[in-house]
Write an enzyme that holds these catalytic residues in place. Structure first.
Site, PDB file in Angstrom:
ATOM      1  N   ASP A 325       0.828  -1.203   0.000  1.00 24.24           N
ATOM      2  CA  ASP A 325       0.000   0.000   0.000  1.00 24.24           C
ATOM      3  C   ASP A 325       0.859   1.248   0.000  1.00 24.24           C
ATOM      4  O   ASP A 325       0.592   2.201  -0.704  1.00 24.24           O
ATOM      5  CB  ASP A 325      -0.949   0.006   1.210  1.00 24.24           C
ATOM      6  CG  ASP A 325      -0.207  -0.132   2.530  1.00 24.24           C
ATOM      7  OD1 ASP A 325       0.908  -0.705   2.544  1.00 24.24           O
ATOM      8  OD2 ASP A 325      -0.729   0.323   3.567  1.00 24.24           O
ATOM      9  N   ARG A 329       5.154   4.340   6.137  1.00 25.50           N
ATOM     10  CA  ARG A 329       4.726   4.191   7.524  1.00 25.50           C
ATOM     11  C   ARG A 329       4.748   2.719   7.948  1.00 25.50           C
ATOM     12  O   ARG A 329       5.077   1.828   7.149  1.00 25.50           O
ATOM     13  CB  ARG A 329       3.331   4.784   7.732  1.00 25.50           C
ATOM     14  CG  ARG A 329       2.226   4.016   7.066  1.00 25.50           C
ATOM     15  CD  ARG A 329       0.858   4.395   7.666  1.00 25.50           C
ATOM     16  NE  ARG A 329      -0.194   3.733   6.932  1.00 25.50           N
ATOM     17  CZ  ARG A 329      -1.005   4.336   6.072  1.00 25.50           C
ATOM     18  NH1 ARG A 329      -0.874   5.627   5.820  1.00 25.50           N
ATOM     19  NH2 ARG A 329      -1.943   3.654   5.443  1.00 25.50           N
ATOM     20  N   ASP A 330       4.379   2.483   9.187  1.00 27.45           N
ATOM     21  CA  ASP A 330       4.422   1.124   9.717  1.00 27.45           C
ATOM     22  C   ASP A 330       3.230   0.341   9.177  1.00 27.45           C
ATOM     23  O   ASP A 330       2.244   0.119   9.872  1.00 27.45           O
ATOM     24  CB  ASP A 330       4.409   1.155  11.249  1.00 27.45           C
ATOM     25  CG  ASP A 330       3.248   1.961  11.803  1.00 27.45           C
ATOM     26  OD1 ASP A 330       2.526   2.610  11.008  1.00 27.45           O
ATOM     27  OD2 ASP A 330       3.030   1.928  13.015  1.00 27.45           O
ATOM     28  N   GLU A 331       3.340  -0.032   7.936  1.00 29.77           N
ATOM     29  CA  GLU A 331       2.268  -0.772   7.293  1.00 29.77           C
ATOM     30  C   GLU A 331       2.899  -1.602   6.177  1.00 29.77           C
ATOM     31  O   GLU A 331       3.230  -2.745   6.378  1.00 29.77           O
ATOM     32  CB  GLU A 331       1.194   0.186   6.768  1.00 29.77           C
ATOM     33  CG  GLU A 331      -0.033  -0.531   6.350  1.00 29.77           C
ATOM     34  CD  GLU A 331      -1.339   0.153   6.790  1.00 29.77           C
ATOM     35  OE1 GLU A 331      -2.356  -0.458   6.587  1.00 29.77           O
ATOM     36  OE2 GLU A 331      -1.322   1.268   7.328  1.00 29.77           O
ATOM     37  N   ASP A 338      -6.106  -2.453  -2.862  1.00 26.40           N
ATOM     38  CA  ASP A 338      -5.356  -1.474  -3.632  1.00 26.40           C
ATOM     39  C   ASP A 338      -4.981  -2.068  -4.992  1.00 26.40           C
ATOM     40  O   ASP A 338      -5.035  -1.399  -6.020  1.00 26.40           O
ATOM     41  CB  ASP A 338      -4.092  -1.035  -2.860  1.00 26.40           C
ATOM     42  CG  ASP A 338      -4.417  -0.562  -1.443  1.00 26.40           C
ATOM     43  OD1 ASP A 338      -5.252  -1.201  -0.772  1.00 26.40           O
ATOM     44  OD2 ASP A 338      -3.835   0.443  -0.996  1.00 26.40           O
ATOM     45  N   TRP A 393     -11.429  -6.417  -1.218  1.00 25.43           N
ATOM     46  CA  TRP A 393     -10.022  -6.735  -0.915  1.00 25.43           C
ATOM     47  C   TRP A 393      -9.797  -8.209  -1.258  1.00 25.43           C
ATOM     48  O   TRP A 393      -9.041  -8.532  -2.164  1.00 25.43           O
ATOM     49  CB  TRP A 393      -9.711  -6.423   0.554  1.00 25.43           C
ATOM     50  CG  TRP A 393      -9.225  -5.019   0.731  1.00 25.43           C
ATOM     51  CD1 TRP A 393      -7.949  -4.626   1.005  1.00 25.43           C
ATOM     52  CD2 TRP A 393      -9.993  -3.799   0.625  1.00 25.43           C
ATOM     53  NE1 TRP A 393      -7.866  -3.251   1.063  1.00 25.43           N
ATOM     54  CE2 TRP A 393      -9.096  -2.723   0.832  1.00 25.43           C
ATOM     55  CE3 TRP A 393     -11.314  -3.510   0.344  1.00 25.43           C
ATOM     56  CZ2 TRP A 393      -9.522  -1.391   0.784  1.00 25.43           C
ATOM     57  CZ3 TRP A 393     -11.738  -2.186   0.301  1.00 25.43           C
ATOM     58  CH2 TRP A 393     -10.854  -1.158   0.515  1.00 25.43           C
ATOM     59  N   GLU A 609      -2.263   9.009  -0.737  1.00 26.28           N
ATOM     60  CA  GLU A 609      -3.258   8.056  -0.237  1.00 26.28           C
ATOM     61  C   GLU A 609      -4.643   8.692  -0.172  1.00 26.28           C
ATOM     62  O   GLU A 609      -5.642   8.073  -0.528  1.00 26.28           O
ATOM     63  CB  GLU A 609      -2.847   7.611   1.178  1.00 26.28           C
ATOM     64  CG  GLU A 609      -3.854   6.687   1.845  1.00 26.28           C
ATOM     65  CD  GLU A 609      -3.367   6.187   3.201  1.00 26.28           C
ATOM     66  OE1 GLU A 609      -2.518   6.872   3.817  1.00 26.28           O
ATOM     67  OE2 GLU A 609      -3.831   5.122   3.642  1.00 26.28           O
ATOM     68  N   HIS A 630       0.893   6.190  -2.318  1.00 25.25           N
ATOM     69  CA  HIS A 630      -0.076   5.097  -2.354  1.00 25.25           C
ATOM     70  C   HIS A 630      -0.585   5.006  -3.789  1.00 25.25           C
ATOM     71  O   HIS A 630      -1.111   5.975  -4.307  1.00 25.25           O
ATOM     72  CB  HIS A 630      -1.271   5.504  -1.482  1.00 25.25           C
ATOM     73  CG  HIS A 630      -1.506   4.666  -0.280  1.00 25.25           C
ATOM     74  ND1 HIS A 630      -0.678   4.690   0.806  1.00 25.25           N
ATOM     75  CD2 HIS A 630      -2.520   3.815   0.039  1.00 25.25           C
ATOM     76  CE1 HIS A 630      -1.175   3.878   1.745  1.00 25.25           C
ATOM     77  NE2 HIS A 630      -2.285   3.324   1.296  1.00 25.25           N
TER      78      HIS A 630
HETATM   79  C1  BGC Z   1      -3.954   0.862   3.803  1.00 25.93           C
HETATM   80  C2  BGC Z   1      -4.817   0.798   2.582  1.00 25.93           C
HETATM   81  C3  BGC Z   1      -5.615  -0.449   2.730  1.00 25.93           C
HETATM   82  C4  BGC Z   1      -6.517  -0.198   3.892  1.00 25.93           C
HETATM   83  C5  BGC Z   1      -7.612  -1.119   4.155  1.00 25.93           C
HETATM   84  C6  BGC Z   1      -4.873   1.072   4.957  1.00 25.93           C
HETATM   85  O1  BGC Z   1      -4.256   1.302   6.132  1.00 25.93           O
HETATM   86  O2  BGC Z   1      -2.957   1.800   3.714  1.00 25.93           O
HETATM   87  O3  BGC Z   1      -4.251   1.123   1.409  1.00 25.93           O
HETATM   88  O4  BGC Z   1      -6.212  -0.912   1.591  1.00 25.93           O
HETATM   89  O5  BGC Z   1      -5.796   0.049   5.063  1.00 25.93           O
HETATM   90  O6  BGC Z   1      -8.690  -0.344   4.149  1.00 25.93           O
END
Ligand code: BGC
Length: 754
Positions: A325, A329-331, A338, A393, A609, A630
């Site tokens: 995504d 950041r911490d993800e 996406d 998703w 994003e 994003h």
């Molecule tokens: C992400 C998105 C992802 C979503 C789920 C977010 O935190 O960055 O791109 O699809 O969470 O809704």
């Protein structure tokens, strides 16, 4: 070795990430191997031809191991109830090597990583983590540790163990440094820190050439954007602080570049330098899965050229072994929604066949017993319970293989996994017998980041949201429709009929439940109509109604759009396909908030994003979820290739064996040109418009054919000229302002009056 090998192949893998050397030389340019998979299910190995790196006598194999995705921080820490802070797969890093040597005399020898290997846990890399960054202490360097003459008698023996992982060859292109950027400038901030500007928001790291005194501590902080005071903004990084720290050794000099982390950044704030630096001491390295480039685009509106570059930059920034995504950041997870919307754009931009083949495996690895697909792949753990089955998703597990089939003629991805796709759909049917998808919605994100989430003066706070079950049922419908098409192209006639019939029943249930007699879809948002029209979930007599309401829904917003991740591209496509090209162009070219142009007017070099990531006068959106890199809203790239250049797939001829060229000149554009290097060859298309005259230059690659639509007032006002190679074509008719031709391979110019 008893002689220089005639051939030496090394097969290497690790838990954690590794860097390996053979007599202190790296066997290739890859980084961050073995990349991210569900390590509990499979671990990729890499194969290297190291023949030239070995010689007779003593040789050294050396490796460094770091946490990477296996042991390091991973995923959104704001969902800490699901994600452990680190070590999602385990904390013990491991290395595995098998080297096959063939000598000139034909004899073989096998060398394995075993208990005779030595380890020193105290190297110069003191800390390394994808989110945290790297700390490097040059005082801890061990001279010549990777050379044959090094005395390792004081090093410990490694602990050798059996580790029954499922090892698989890596099928996607390696992650590499794919570009090096010179800095635009270095300035001193008000707070007194040196700030380097790489000019582009990217994923990767920096090389820095340092000169100072022994023991100097240099701290490099990475961020995407500056705050209103011109200082580095890092609040949106949350726990992923992405700081590299370097401690200079006795020489006081170091050419430093991290290898066991990566950052999302444009700016680098450097503290601890003794003197004013030249901007040349720092270069930014773009790090990504090295997918071959297939698309190009240029037109007369410079803003759209920037948008195209931003789409591509966010694409590249988010391909680090898995499609993420965001890179900062911490993800940084493989969020499926996406990709659901960006997949086709990505396939125009670059050759994604190998990359998505690998990622489809990650998706299938995370299918639960009952059939649900994950929201993120790889899914580190708990996919039976968490982050699974969210509409739009999980459905990417069906959408993506279909697009792989259409783009790459990949039938196996469909037929080999057909029962997995069926299981997914059937689970939704089982939990929702009335065919409205209400139960088992997982975290149910919906049409993510739609207009209701925007925080800007004068922008309505309500009215943009697609109701949860409207959204989920449309996604369900599209998955079932797609499954029916998959069955059909795989020659499974009965299954095709079964799923078409199911789709028809879902459509009926949808219309009965959510559509009023006068054609209002529950929720009544722009996105409701854009999605319903796009996925064709409407009874014939409602189509015009939906179309009209979609247009009317711009009125309360002063003509602006308010769509989210899943619906924005659908809105653009439905506008242009239904005779509202002017509106689509206006949305594409405007700089009014919210729009792509708005972000570009604020200096964006990547896709944000959120439409309101930063709003003039208001400042940043909440720090918790505000990435500036994003790709999801960059899905408009698909619209640009298909409508501005005119390159469309023909779904009945997968792999672009036959395709459609249908440019849609509009907006402020006076010319456009570009190309798509499809599975069947390179398609080129460009046009210019002047004083009512339209010229379209195009190339149809060998072994393909195309239906070409030339915008024209009347059929007799258009003509086609092949170049000297003499391609052939025939006119087949005139349709809604287009002269239509069937055309054989060749390069042509079409001229028409419009
Ligand atoms: C992400 C998105 C992802 C979503 C789920 C977010 O935190 O960055 O791109 O699809 O969470 O809704």
């Amino acid at each position: 070795l008893k002689a220089k090998p005639a051939r030496a192949l090394a097969f290497v893998s690790s838990l954690g990430i590794y860097e390996i050397g053979f007599n202190a030389a790296k066997p290739d340019q890859r980084v961050l191997a073995p990349e991210w998979t569900d390590y509990n299910k499979r671990v990729q190995y890499q194969a290297y031809d190291v023949t030239e790196l070995l010689s007779e006598g003593d040789n050294v194999i050396s490796a460094q191991l770091a946490d990477g995705w296996f042991a390091g921080m991973l995923g959104p820490t704001r969902w800490s109830e699901y994600f452990p802070k680190r070590g999602a797969y385990g904390l013990d890093r491991r290395l595995l090597l098998q080297m096959e040597i063939t000598y000139p005399d034909g004899t073989h020898e096998q060398i394995l990583s075993d208990g005779s290997w030595k380890i020193n846990p105290d190297g110069p890399v003191r800390l390394a983590d994808n989110f945290l960054g790297e700390t490097y202490d040059a005082n801890m360097e061990i001279k010549d540790w990777d050379k044959a003459e090094f005395d390792d008698s004081s090093w410990e023996n490694v602990v050798s163990e059996k580790n029954n992982r499922n090892l698989v060859p890596q099928m996607n292109q390696p992650v590499r440094i794919i570009e090096t950027l010179e800095c635009r400038e270095v300035t001193k901030t008000k707070k007194g820190y040196w700030l380097f500007d790489a000019g582009e928001n990217i994923a990767g790291w920096c090389n820095i050439k340092l000169e100072g005194k022994p023991g100097d501590r240099i701290v490099m902080r990475h961020g995407e954007i500056l705050d209103d005071d011109g200082e580095l903004y890092t609040e949106n990084l949350s726990a992923a602080v992405q700081i590299d720290t370097v401690i200079l050794g006795p020489s006081g000099r170091l050419d430093y570049e991290p290898r066991f982390t990566y950052h999302g950044f444009r700016y680098v704030e450097v503290r601890g330098l003794r003197n004013k630096p030249e901007k040349t001491i720092l270069t930014a390295k773009v790090v990504a899965s090295d997918q071959p480039r297939t698309g190009s685009f240029e037109c007369s509106n410079p803003m759209l050229n920037t948008l195209y570059r931003n789409i591509n930059r966010s694409h590249v920034s988010n391909m680090t072994g898995v499609p993420t995504d965001c890179p900062q950041r911490d993800e940084r997870c493989g969020w499926m929604g996406d990709v659901y919307i960006f997949a086709q754009t990505s396939m125009y931009n670059r050759d994604m066949a190998a990359f998505y083949s690998k990622w489809m495996t990650d998706i299938l690895d995370a299918q639960s017993e009952r059939g649900t697909f994950p929201d993120i792949a790889p899914h580190p753990f708990g996919y039976e319970k968490h982050f699974t089955n969210a509409p739009g998703w999980a459905d990417a597990a069906i959408m993506l293989p279909w697009l792989m089939y259409l783009n790459y003629k990949d039938k196996e991805v469909i037929s080999d996994n057909f029962s997995a796709y069926e299981k997914y759909v059937n689970n939704i049917v089982k939990t929702n017998p009335d065919l409205i998808w209400r139960k088992g919605l997982g975290l149910n994100y919906g049409d993510w980041l739609n207009g209701n989430t925007l925080n800007a003066e004068g922008f309505p706070k309500t009215g943009a949201q697609v109701p949860s079950e409207v959204f989920s049922t449309i996604m369900f419908y599209n998955s079932v429709t797609t499954l029916a098409k998959m069955a059909e192209v795989s020659g499974m006639k009965e299954k095709a009929e079964e799923y078409s019939a199911l789709a028809a029943r879902i459509k009926e249930a949808f219309n009965k439940t959510f559509v009023s007699a006068d054609g209002v879809i529950e929720g009544d948002a722009q996105a409701c109509y854009a999605l319903a029209l796009h996925y064709r979930i409407f009874p014939e007599n409602m189509e015009k109604n939906f179309e009209k309401r979609m247009i009317d829904k711009f009125i309360p917003y002063g003509g602006r759009m308010n769509t989210g991740f899943h619906s924005t591209l659908c809105l653009m496509k439905e506008l242009s396909e239904r005779g509202y090209a002017d509106k689509a162009y206006q949305l594409l070219e405007t700089s009014e908030f919210p729009s792509w142009g708005y972000s570009i007017a604020q200096g964006a070099t990547s896709i944000w994003e959120r439409w309101d990531g930063y709003v003039k006068g208001r400042g940043f959106q909440g720090a918790g979820m505000n990435s500036f890199n994003h790709y999801a809203f960059g899905a408009v790239g698909e619209w640009m290739y298909e409508n501005i250049l005119g390159i469309h797939p023909d779904n009945s001829a997968p792999g672009f064996r036959h395709f459609i060229l249908k440019p849609l000149p509009g907006g402020s554009l006076t010319w456009a040109k570009g190309s798509f290097d499809s599975f069947s060859g390179k398609i080129e298309a460009g046009w210019k418009k002047e004083n009512g005259r339209f010229e379209y230059d195009f190339t149809i690659p060998p072994n393909t054919t195309a239906t070409v639509y030339i915008p024209a007032k009347r059929q007799d006002k258009s003509s086609i000229f092949p170049d000297q190679s003499g391609g052939s074509f025939r006119i087949t008719g005139f349709e809604k302002g287009y002269a239509v031709f069937e055309i054989e391979p060749g390069t042509y110019k079409a001229v028409s009056e419009i």
